[in-house]
Design a protein around this motif. Structure first.
Motif, PDB file in Angstrom:
ATOM      1  N   ILE A 174     -38.281 -19.153 -60.899  1.00 59.43           N
ATOM      2  CA  ILE A 174     -39.370 -19.570 -60.002  1.00 59.43           C
ATOM      3  C   ILE A 174     -38.886 -20.662 -59.057  1.00 59.43           C
ATOM      4  CG2 ILE A 174     -41.604 -20.735 -59.943  1.00 59.43           C
ATOM      5  CD1 ILE A 174     -42.238 -19.259 -62.598  1.00 59.43           C
ATOM      6  N   GLU A 175     -38.141 -21.610 -59.595  1.00 61.18           N
ATOM      7  CA  GLU A 175     -37.632 -22.730 -58.790  1.00 61.18           C
ATOM      8  C   GLU A 175     -36.691 -22.260 -57.686  1.00 61.18           C
ATOM      9  OE1 GLU A 175     -34.141 -25.855 -59.605  1.00 61.18           O
ATOM     10  OE2 GLU A 175     -35.793 -26.039 -61.027  1.00 61.18           O
ATOM     11  N   SER A 176     -35.838 -21.294 -58.006  1.00 61.34           N
ATOM     12  CA  SER A 176     -34.769 -20.891 -57.084  1.00 61.34           C
ATOM     13  C   SER A 176     -35.097 -19.665 -56.242  1.00 61.34           C
ATOM     14  CB  SER A 176     -33.501 -20.585 -57.879  1.00 61.34           C
ATOM     15  OG  SER A 176     -33.698 -19.453 -58.729  1.00 61.34           O
ATOM     16  N   GLY A 177     -36.026 -18.843 -56.720  1.00 61.50           N
ATOM     17  CA  GLY A 177     -36.294 -17.570 -56.062  1.00 61.50           C
ATOM     18  C   GLY A 177     -35.290 -16.488 -56.427  1.00 61.50           C
ATOM     19  N   ILE A 178     -34.402 -16.761 -57.383  1.00 66.18           N
ATOM     20  CA  ILE A 178     -33.407 -15.788 -57.849  1.00 66.18           C
ATOM     21  C   ILE A 178     -33.920 -15.133 -59.136  1.00 66.18           C
ATOM     22  CG2 ILE A 178     -31.039 -15.440 -58.655  1.00 66.18           C
ATOM     23  CD1 ILE A 178     -31.137 -16.249 -55.739  1.00 66.18           C
ATOM     24  N   ARG A 179     -33.995 -13.822 -59.133  1.00 66.40           N
ATOM     25  CA  ARG A 179     -34.457 -13.094 -60.315  1.00 66.40           C
ATOM     26  C   ARG A 179     -33.437 -13.233 -61.447  1.00 66.40           C
ATOM     27  NH1 ARG A 179     -34.217  -7.142 -60.746  1.00 66.40           N
ATOM     28  NH2 ARG A 179     -33.303  -7.343 -58.667  1.00 66.40           N
ATOM     29  N   ILE A 180     -33.933 -13.475 -62.663  1.00 67.20           N
ATOM     30  CA  ILE A 180     -33.087 -13.584 -63.848  1.00 67.20           C
ATOM     31  C   ILE A 180     -33.620 -12.622 -64.895  1.00 67.20           C
ATOM     32  CG2 ILE A 180     -32.216 -15.097 -65.671  1.00 67.20           C
ATOM     33  CD1 ILE A 180     -32.616 -17.464 -63.761  1.00 67.20           C
ATOM     34  N   ILE A 181     -32.761 -11.695 -65.336  1.00 65.63           N
ATOM     35  CA  ILE A 181     -33.159 -10.707 -66.324  1.00 65.63           C
ATOM     36  C   ILE A 181     -32.219 -10.794 -67.530  1.00 65.63           C
ATOM     37  CG2 ILE A 181     -34.156  -9.221 -64.554  1.00 65.63           C
ATOM     38  CD1 ILE A 181     -31.757  -7.410 -64.761  1.00 65.63           C
ATOM     39  N   HIS A 182     -32.557 -10.078 -68.604  1.00 67.08           N
ATOM     40  CA  HIS A 182     -31.910 -10.322 -69.890  1.00 67.08           C
ATOM     41  C   HIS A 182     -31.388  -9.018 -70.482  1.00 67.08           C
ATOM     42  CE1 HIS A 182     -33.650 -14.328 -69.556  1.00 67.08           C
ATOM     43  NE2 HIS A 182     -34.732 -13.702 -69.129  1.00 67.08           N
ATOM     44  N   GLU A 183     -30.133  -9.057 -70.933  1.00 65.21           N
ATOM     45  CA  GLU A 183     -29.433  -7.847 -71.338  1.00 65.21           C
ATOM     46  C   GLU A 183     -29.607  -7.521 -72.824  1.00 65.21           C
ATOM     47  OE1 GLU A 183     -24.831  -6.123 -71.435  1.00 65.21           O
ATOM     48  OE2 GLU A 183     -25.326  -7.855 -70.186  1.00 65.21           O
ATOM     49  N   THR A 184     -29.763  -6.228 -73.097  1.00 63.98           N
ATOM     50  CA  THR A 184     -29.760  -5.756 -74.487  1.00 63.98           C
ATOM     51  C   THR A 184     -28.305  -5.715 -74.948  1.00 63.98           C
ATOM     52  OG1 THR A 184     -29.672  -3.415 -73.814  1.00 63.98           O
ATOM     53  CG2 THR A 184     -31.841  -4.403 -74.094  1.00 63.98           C
ATOM     54  N   HIS A 185     -27.967  -6.633 -75.840  1.00 59.95           N
ATOM     55  CA  HIS A 185     -26.548  -6.827 -76.174  1.00 59.95           C
ATOM     56  C   HIS A 185     -26.423  -7.270 -77.625  1.00 59.95           C
ATOM     57  CE1 HIS A 185     -22.373  -8.132 -75.843  1.00 59.95           C
ATOM     58  NE2 HIS A 185     -22.340  -7.661 -74.615  1.00 59.95           N
ATOM     59  N   ARG A 186     -25.441  -6.725 -78.330  1.00 65.09           N
ATOM     60  CA  ARG A 186     -25.177  -7.149 -79.708  1.00 65.09           C
ATOM     61  C   ARG A 186     -24.883  -8.651 -79.773  1.00 65.09           C
ATOM     62  NH1 ARG A 186     -20.157  -4.448 -81.117  1.00 65.09           N
ATOM     63  NH2 ARG A 186     -19.936  -4.494 -78.861  1.00 65.09           N
ATOM     64  N   GLY A 187     -25.386  -9.263 -80.817  1.00 61.34           N
ATOM     65  CA  GLY A 187     -25.136 -10.680 -81.029  1.00 61.34           C
ATOM     66  C   GLY A 187     -26.077 -11.592 -80.260  1.00 61.34           C
ATOM     67  N   LYS A 188     -26.851 -11.045 -79.332  1.00 61.80           N
ATOM     68  CA  LYS A 188     -27.748 -11.846 -78.504  1.00 61.80           C
ATOM     69  C   LYS A 188     -29.204 -11.602 -78.920  1.00 61.80           C
ATOM     70  CE  LYS A 188     -23.869 -12.593 -76.309  1.00 61.80           C
ATOM     71  NZ  LYS A 188     -23.178 -13.845 -76.108  1.00 61.80           N
ATOM     72  N   SER A 189     -30.138 -12.149 -78.184  1.00 63.58           N
ATOM     73  CA  SER A 189     -31.541 -12.066 -78.599  1.00 63.58           C
ATOM     74  C   SER A 189     -32.050 -10.628 -78.656  1.00 63.58           C
ATOM     75  CB  SER A 189     -32.415 -12.879 -77.639  1.00 63.58           C
ATOM     76  OG  SER A 189     -32.265 -12.413 -76.308  1.00 63.58           O
ATOM     77  N   LEU A 190     -31.632  -9.792 -77.713  1.00 65.00           N
ATOM     78  CA  LEU A 190     -32.150  -8.425 -77.610  1.00 65.00           C
ATOM     79  C   LEU A 190     -31.142  -7.432 -78.193  1.00 65.00           C
ATOM     80  CD1 LEU A 190     -33.651  -8.624 -73.992  1.00 65.00           C
ATOM     81  CD2 LEU A 190     -34.714  -9.244 -76.181  1.00 65.00           C
ATOM     82  N   TYR A 191     -30.673  -7.728 -79.396  1.00 65.49           N
ATOM     83  CA  TYR A 191     -29.550  -6.982 -79.968  1.00 65.49           C
ATOM     84  C   TYR A 191     -29.928  -5.638 -80.568  1.00 65.49           C
ATOM     85  CZ  TYR A 191     -31.217  -8.566 -84.556  1.00 65.49           C
ATOM     86  OH  TYR A 191     -31.978  -8.795 -85.681  1.00 65.49           O
ATOM     87  N   ALA A 192     -31.209  -5.424 -80.847  1.00 64.30           N
ATOM     88  CA  ALA A 192     -31.636  -4.199 -81.514  1.00 64.30           C
ATOM     89  C   ALA A 192     -32.910  -3.688 -80.857  1.00 64.30           C
ATOM     90  CB  ALA A 192     -31.868  -4.453 -82.998  1.00 64.30           C
ATOM     91  N   ALA A 193     -33.146  -2.388 -80.989  1.00 67.41           N
ATOM     92  CA  ALA A 193     -34.303  -1.770 -80.338  1.00 67.41           C
ATOM     93  C   ALA A 193     -35.619  -2.301 -80.895  1.00 67.41           C
ATOM     94  CB  ALA A 193     -34.235  -0.253 -80.495  1.00 67.41           C
ATOM     95  N   ASN A 194     -35.716  -2.423 -82.218  1.00 64.33           N
ATOM     96  CA  ASN A 194     -36.960  -2.886 -82.824  1.00 64.33           C
ATOM     97  C   ASN A 194     -37.226  -4.355 -82.512  1.00 64.33           C
ATOM     98  OD1 ASN A 194     -34.628  -3.262 -84.607  1.00 64.33           O
ATOM     99  ND2 ASN A 194     -36.072  -4.149 -86.060  1.00 64.33           N
ATOM    100  N   VAL A 195     -36.163  -5.166 -82.477  1.00 67.29           N
ATOM    101  CA  VAL A 195     -36.308  -6.589 -82.150  1.00 67.29           C
ATOM    102  C   VAL A 195     -36.744  -6.750 -80.696  1.00 67.29           C
ATOM    103  CG1 VAL A 195     -35.045  -8.767 -81.908  1.00 67.29           C
ATOM    104  CG2 VAL A 195     -34.654  -7.302 -83.901  1.00 67.29           C
ATOM    105  N   THR A 196     -36.134  -5.985 -79.804  1.00 63.19           N
ATOM    106  CA  THR A 196     -36.508  -6.028 -78.388  1.00 63.19           C
ATOM    107  C   THR A 196     -37.954  -5.588 -78.194  1.00 63.19           C
ATOM    108  OG1 THR A 196     -34.220  -5.616 -77.757  1.00 63.19           O
ATOM    109  CG2 THR A 196     -35.897  -5.201 -76.085  1.00 63.19           C
ATOM    110  N   TYR A 197     -38.378  -4.593 -78.949  1.00 61.83           N
ATOM    111  CA  TYR A 197     -39.770  -4.129 -78.891  1.00 61.83           C
ATOM    112  C   TYR A 197     -40.726  -5.286 -79.183  1.00 61.83           C
ATOM    113  CZ  TYR A 197     -43.846  -1.123 -79.760  1.00 61.83           C
ATOM    114  OH  TYR A 197     -45.085  -0.523 -79.709  1.00 61.83           O
ATOM    115  N   ASP A 198     -40.393  -6.069 -80.182  1.00 62.16           N
ATOM    116  CA  ASP A 198     -41.231  -7.219 -80.540  1.00 62.16           C
ATOM    117  C   ASP A 198     -41.259  -8.242 -79.408  1.00 62.16           C
ATOM    118  OD1 ASP A 198     -42.771  -8.867 -82.468  1.00 62.16           O
ATOM    119  OD2 ASP A 198     -40.996 -10.147 -82.429  1.00 62.16           O
ATOM    120  N   TYR A 199     -40.091  -8.553 -78.836  1.00 58.47           N
ATOM    121  CA  TYR A 199     -40.047  -9.510 -77.722  1.00 58.47           C
ATOM    122  C   TYR A 199     -40.849  -8.999 -76.527  1.00 58.47           C
ATOM    123  CZ  TYR A 199     -36.586 -12.727 -79.689  1.00 58.47           C
ATOM    124  OH  TYR A 199     -35.955 -13.672 -80.449  1.00 58.47           O
ATOM    125  N   LEU A 200     -40.691  -7.735 -76.184  1.00 58.96           N
ATOM    126  CA  LEU A 200     -41.375  -7.190 -75.006  1.00 58.96           C
ATOM    127  C   LEU A 200     -42.881  -7.087 -75.226  1.00 58.96           C
ATOM    128  CD1 LEU A 200     -38.860  -4.386 -73.928  1.00 58.96           C
ATOM    129  CD2 LEU A 200     -39.092  -6.707 -73.013  1.00 58.96           C
TER     130      LEU A 200
END
Length: 270
Positions: free
Chosen positions: A116-142
């Motif tokens: 919001i501050e910069s106007g640059i879009r920031i998105i998050h990758e589904t990646h092992r070892g990171k927050s969105l590492y699994a399909a079911n975990v990502t489902y919960d976050y989304l």
């Protein structure tokens, strides 16, 4: 709709200007990469990209710190460094698989505030070892954070779940509706990268990934939004290698260009 293709800088061993020349000649729109903090080195990279008419997707992958306060401070430092370069957007391998929801949410919230501050879009990758590492975990976050937008690198989930995700249709479907960017690597139940997607033994695996990407494309077509794709097959030893010699089983650059041309042809009429 418009689909734009980006080359990964990951694995490049050529002088950066030569790499950019090759990227442009191959038909890519830009490069996805991290940036150094040293200003002179960063300026040289940005000048080479501009010289060859290439766009930049900023890439953050340095999620290492176990202490959340230290982690968040470095996260912001890296993101601000990328923001200063004014990339098309930033793709983040955000958080850790062992962080609680609240700790990872702190990082998502920080990225949203910086966006919001910069106007640059920031998105998050589904990646092992990171927050969105699994399909079911990502489902919960989304589900709990419906504004979260992602880079879908579904190859990681094939590896994490040791399957082609046939038993996770709802989780995959929700992720697709949140996808802004795709990493078009082909994973399989025992690894995040097949040795060569052109080989006939991977036909079924490749076709499964293509069908997922078809749905992503259809989603963007329906909304009239632009889709971006990085052909992110990695180098040795992410790419399988021969024993003893550690020679890669295939050519990373050739595979990535092949994937771009395959997808350009597949979606030519979209």
């Amino acid at each position: 709709m418009n689909i734009r293709f980006y080359a990964p800088e990951w694995g490049n061993v050529l002088p950066f200007d030569t790499f950019c020349q090759n990227v442009k000649a191959a038909g890519y729109h830009g490069v996805e990469m991290a940036l150094p903090f040293e200003q002179k080195e960063k300026d040289q990279i940005l000048e080479a990209l501009a010289k060859h008419g290439l766009e930049l997707i900023g890439q953050y992958w340095q999620s290492f710190e176990k202490d959340i306060d230290e982690h968040a401070a470095n996260y912001e430092k890296y993101l601000r460094n990328l923001i200063a370069a004014k990339p098309v957007f930033i793709n983040c391998q955000t958080g850790k698989d062992y962080f609680s929801f609240e700790k990872n949410k702190r990082l998502f919230d920080l990225a949203a505030a910086l966006s919001i501050e910069s106007g640059i879009r920031i998105i998050h990758e589904t990646h092992r070892g990171k927050s969105l590492y699994a399909a079911n975990v990502t489902y919960d976050y989304l589900t709990r954070l419906p504004d979260l937008r992602i880079t879908l690198d579904i190859s990681h989930w094939c590896n994490v779940h040791e399957s082609l995700l046939a038993d996770l249709p709802d989780e995959v479907a929700l992720a697709i509706t949140h996808t802004d960017h795709v990493h078009s690597r082909v994973g399989h139940p025992e690894g995040p990268q097949v040795n060569d997607p052109r080989a006939p033994e991977w036909d079924e695996t490749l076709e499964t990934h293509l069908k997922w990407w078809d749905v992503v494309v259809a989603e963007h077509q329906k909304k009239g939004t632009e889709l971006t794709v990085t052909t992110e097959f990695g180098p040795a030893t992410y790419m399988p290698v021969m024993p003893y010699t550690r020679m890669p089983l295939a050519d990373q650059w050739e595979i990535n260009v092949h994937m771009m041309n395959l997808l350009k042809k597949r979606y030519a009429t979209v």
